[in-house]
Design an enzyme around this catalytic site. Structure first.
Site, PDB file in Angstrom:
ATOM      1  N   GLU A   1      18.965  55.180  19.697  1.00 43.17           N
ATOM      2  CA  GLU A   1      18.063  56.247  19.246  1.00 43.17           C
ATOM      3  C   GLU A   1      18.673  56.974  18.050  1.00 43.17           C
ATOM      4  OE1 GLU A   1      16.764  58.673  22.636  1.00 43.17           O
ATOM      5  OE2 GLU A   1      16.544  60.349  21.235  1.00 43.17           O
TER       6      GLU A   1
ATOM      7  N   LYS B   1      26.901  58.494  24.445  1.00 40.51           N
ATOM      8  CA  LYS B   1      27.012  59.250  23.184  1.00 40.51           C
ATOM      9  C   LYS B   1      28.477  59.623  22.989  1.00 40.51           C
ATOM     10  CE  LYS B   1      22.550  61.564  24.038  1.00 40.51           C
ATOM     11  NZ  LYS B   1      21.885  62.853  24.271  1.00 40.51           N
TER      12      LYS B   1
ATOM     13  N   GLU C   1      13.917  59.450  31.263  1.00 37.20           N
ATOM     14  CA  GLU C   1      15.288  59.909  31.009  1.00 37.20           C
ATOM     15  C   GLU C   1      15.488  61.282  31.647  1.00 37.20           C
ATOM     16  OE1 GLU C   1      16.418  59.522  26.916  1.00 37.20           O
ATOM     17  OE2 GLU C   1      17.928  61.106  27.027  1.00 37.20           O
TER      18      GLU C   1
ATOM     19  N   LYS D   1      10.016  57.465  22.108  1.00 42.76           N
ATOM     20  CA  LYS D   1      10.447  58.414  23.134  1.00 42.76           C
ATOM     21  C   LYS D   1       9.645  59.690  22.956  1.00 42.76           C
ATOM     22  CE  LYS D   1      14.608  61.130  24.224  1.00 42.76           C
ATOM     23  NZ  LYS D   1      16.070  60.931  24.324  1.00 42.76           N
TER      24      LYS D   1
ATOM     25  N   LYS E   1       9.665  63.604  23.953  1.00 36.43           N
ATOM     26  CA  LYS E   1      10.337  64.738  24.579  1.00 36.43           C
ATOM     27  C   LYS E   1       9.310  65.466  25.454  1.00 36.43           C
ATOM     28  CE  LYS E   1      14.000  65.638  23.849  1.00 36.43           C
ATOM     29  NZ  LYS E   1      15.284  65.076  24.377  1.00 36.43           N
TER      30      LYS E   1
ATOM     31  N   ASP F   1      21.151  60.863  31.205  1.00 36.09           N
ATOM     32  CA  ASP F   1      21.720  61.368  29.957  1.00 36.09           C
ATOM     33  C   ASP F   1      22.690  62.506  30.284  1.00 36.09           C
ATOM     34  OD1 ASP F   1      22.340  62.072  27.387  1.00 36.09           O
ATOM     35  OD2 ASP F   1      20.359  62.819  26.843  1.00 36.09           O
TER      36      ASP F   1
ATOM     37  N   ASP G   1      11.282  61.906  28.276  1.00 38.84           N
ATOM     38  CA  ASP G   1      12.542  62.644  28.509  1.00 38.84           C
ATOM     39  C   ASP G   1      12.284  64.144  28.671  1.00 38.84           C
ATOM     40  OD1 ASP G   1      15.064  63.731  28.599  1.00 38.84           O
ATOM     41  OD2 ASP G   1      15.583  63.242  26.527  1.00 38.84           O
TER      42      ASP G   1
HETATM   43 MN    MN Z   1      18.197  63.149  26.564  1.00 35.09          MN
END
Ligand code: MN
Length: 375
Positions: free
Chosen positions: A327, A273, A223, A166, A168, A249, A197
């Site tokens: 993750e 989450k 994301e 992933k 960022k 998310d 993301d």
């Molecule tokens: Mn995220």
């Protein structure tokens, strides 16, 4: 099983160092704070949970310090005498006292479930979701949204068995972000499952353009391309996208958010989450709604220690469908931990703890070492 009444709820703020700085779209961290929640019971086991605020209050609005205040002053007194085995009632009690504060409530709920599962002598996943459907979770490695070391770090993680990465994004201008990711894909190769993301910082035109570029690059998932409340925009991106999948998310925290996102066809998959959902049971409900709508589930992270990682692992192990993997990299990013035997990884997978409760035990010497000094 007789009742397991709560006799005390205590909180401790901890600050742990991380291996390298981590850049989110608008925020950057070089340490991570946690709230350790300890629930004692009348004649039964003690339970623990972990409050998180990844990078501080920018993501959820909740700070570690705020979580401590809401628990100490408001939630804890109301929970004394509550049965740990009656999780839904405990959640309802907390909801009556405070709107929102979902990360704080999740930390308390985790401690109640840990105590209850230890009393039953079963792993937490039995109480959260009726048992584990998998005993290991593939872990996507998350790379910082800034810095020059990402290619080497990604290569190291692939060598250790991770099969998904992933990146960022959003801290750099979109052109630079895309170039940086393109360079990574060139060096690491196309055999890896890539996710981008930007934490919701793009506007619609930028996102529509970036998604075309990401698709051309072979990126599989984007994301939260747009702001959390922009369900219509996310839905329009889903309609335009061809190969790439849109993962929600920030847009999907509580179960009702999953329902709204599904109704708006705002995503192809949902990041689950425990913290943002308001607890492990509510995260399982959000996942169930996503599943009923045909959406995939991804096990997200808030950069937890082994304690919070174990809690999330029990949840993710129990979900019927976790097609996007997880993750849970927190313990790998931290330089130390707060349990006696940290969660274990093998070939890029997290091994789901098997002992009673969360399956990890707090190292109280470490807790003392990392407890924040009163200022
Ligand atoms: Mn995220």
């Amino acid at each position: 099983m007789t009742a397991l009444p709560v006799t005390s709820v205590r909180t401790t703020v901890l600050d742990l160092p991380i291996r390298r700085s981590h850049q989110f779209a608008t925020h950057h961290i070089d340490h991570q704070s946690y709230l350790l929640v300890t629930v004692t019971t009348d004649g039964g086991p003690t339970g623990v949970g972990e409050g998180v605020s990844p990078g501080g209050p920018w993501w959820s609005g909740e700070s570690i310090e705020g979580q401590q205040q809401i628990i100490d002053r408001y939630l804890a007194p109301a929970l004394i005498g509550t049965d740990c085995l009656d999780t839904h009632r405990a959640l309802a009690t907390m909801d009556r006292i405070a709107f929102g504060n979902d990360f704080a409530k999740a930390a308390v709920e985790t401690a109640l479930i840990d105590a209850a599962a230890r009393a039953w002598g079963v792993p937490a996943h039995v109480l959260i979701g009726g048992g584990a459907t998998r005993d290991r979770l593939p872990v996507r490695w998350a790379l910082s949204g800034a810095g020059t070391e990402v290619v080497q770090e990604a290569a190291d993680r692939i060598a250790q068995g991770h099969r998904a990465l992933k990146m960022k994004m959003g801290a750099l201008p979109p052109d630079d972000d895309l170039r940086r990711l393109g360079l990574l894909v060139d060096k690491i190769g196309a055999d890896v499952d890539y996710l981008a993301d930007p934490n919701g910082v793009w506007d619609f035109r930028t996102a529509a353009w970036a998604i075309r570029e990401l698709e051309a690059m072979g990126i599989g998932i984007v994301e939260q391309p747009l702001a959390r409340a922009d369900l219509a925009g996310m839905g329009a991106l889903c309609t335009r996208a061809t190969a790439i999948r849109i993962l929600a998310d920030e847009t999907v925290c509580r179960p009702a958010d999953a329902l709204a996102a599904a109704a708006a066809r705002a995503c192809d998959a949902v990041s689950v989450k425990p913290g943002k959902a308001g607890g492990l049971l509510r995260a399982a409900q959000a996942a169930a709604i996503a599943g009923a709508a045909g959406l995939g589930c991804y096990g997200g992270t808030a950069l937890e220690t082994s304690l919070g990682t174990a809690a999330a692992a029990h949840l993710f192990a129990a979900l019927p469908d976790l097609r996007l993997g997880c993750e849970l990299i927190g313990p790998l990013l931290l330089t130390d931990d707060i349990v006696t035997d940290p969660v274990r990884y093998h070939d890029g997978d997290l091994l789901v703890p098997t002992g009673p409760g969360l399956g990890v035990d707090v190292d109280w010497d470490k807790v003392e070492r990392y407890t924040r000094c009163a200022s």
